[in-house]
Design an enzyme around this catalytic site. Sequence first.
Site, short mmCIF file in Angstrom:
data_model
loop_
_atom_site.label_atom_id
_atom_site.label_comp_id
_atom_site.label_asym_id
_atom_site.label_seq_id
_atom_site.Cartn_x
_atom_site.Cartn_y
_atom_site.Cartn_z
N ASP A 20 -10.97 -17.73 -41.70
CA ASP A 20 -11.90 -16.71 -42.38
C ASP A 20 -13.39 -16.84 -41.83
O ASP A 20 -13.78 -17.84 -41.08
CB ASP A 20 -12.00 -17.35 -43.73
N HIS A 37 -13.71 -9.84 -35.28
CA HIS A 37 -12.14 -10.07 -35.20
C HIS A 37 -11.84 -10.30 -33.87
O HIS A 37 -10.93 -11.12 -33.47
CB HIS A 37 -11.61 -9.05 -35.86
N LEU A 131 5.83 -26.22 -29.62
CA LEU A 131 5.06 -25.92 -30.76
C LEU A 131 5.76 -24.75 -31.48
O LEU A 131 6.08 -23.59 -30.75
CB LEU A 131 3.58 -25.71 -30.49
#
Length: 246
Positions: A20, A37, A131
Amino acid sequence: MRPAARDVARLPAHVAIIMDGNGRWARAKGLPRTEGHRRGVQTLRDIVRHAGEVGVRYLTLYSFSSENWSRPLEEVQTLMLLLKVFVRRDLAELVSSNVQVRVIGERSDLPADILGLLEEAETRTAGNDGLTLVVAFNYGARNEIARAMRSIATDIAAGRLSADSVTEATIGERLDTAGIPDPDLIIRTSGEQRLSNFLLWQAAYAEFYFSPVLWPDFSADHFDDALEAFYARDRRFGGLKVGAEV
Ligand code: IPE
Ligand code: IPE
Ligand code: MG
């Protein structure tokens, strides 16, 4: 990587991040929100790489919420475009660095090109066992739980399942996160202290770490700060701390 952050025995198996603060980062610099962004995607790349190096098994990233459709059209379009660019540019590296991609969220109302790319990322990395990168895209926990309930109700109505046999495991198996362990650590950047409809079921015993840093500025060092804070927590899961019985 700071040695103190690499405490293999206590490393959280699953770290989930609410990325965020992109908009505020851009505004503070007099830039359009979309630029925030764009910078946020660079942070995402760095953190995926770092989490893999540290040895975290599962990393979930909240990329687009089911409520984010309410943002201005131009911003929604940029977020969709950035996802496409990310998959196109980074999928080859994810494949070669043994990352397995899993996508959680509502798929039925996604544009066909986005859905195709997400499925391609899952398919091409399905054989990897490093991962696991869980991408929460068009994700809302209430929507996820509602879909799980609908599937259980459908099976009960069809006689494939009895109401009495529904357990917590029955619900967990029908969530998008089926097979993925619950998050041990949930990080939220930008100073906000809320879940915003993220992993409501799965977060039952997660530890929370709130960082004031805006996502585009969040670094591997900040990630290690969160790991160190996690190591200092005393997880009891409703029981007693070892040695505290007397
Ligand atoms: C997070 O940054 C990215 C998404 C929600 C997609 P924001 O866009 O929410 O940034 P702020 O909270 O407005 O600063
Ligand atoms: C949560 O952030 C969603 C993502 C990070 C993708 P928001 O910025 O949308 O959350 P609110 O609106 O501040 O609760
Ligand atoms: Mg926000």
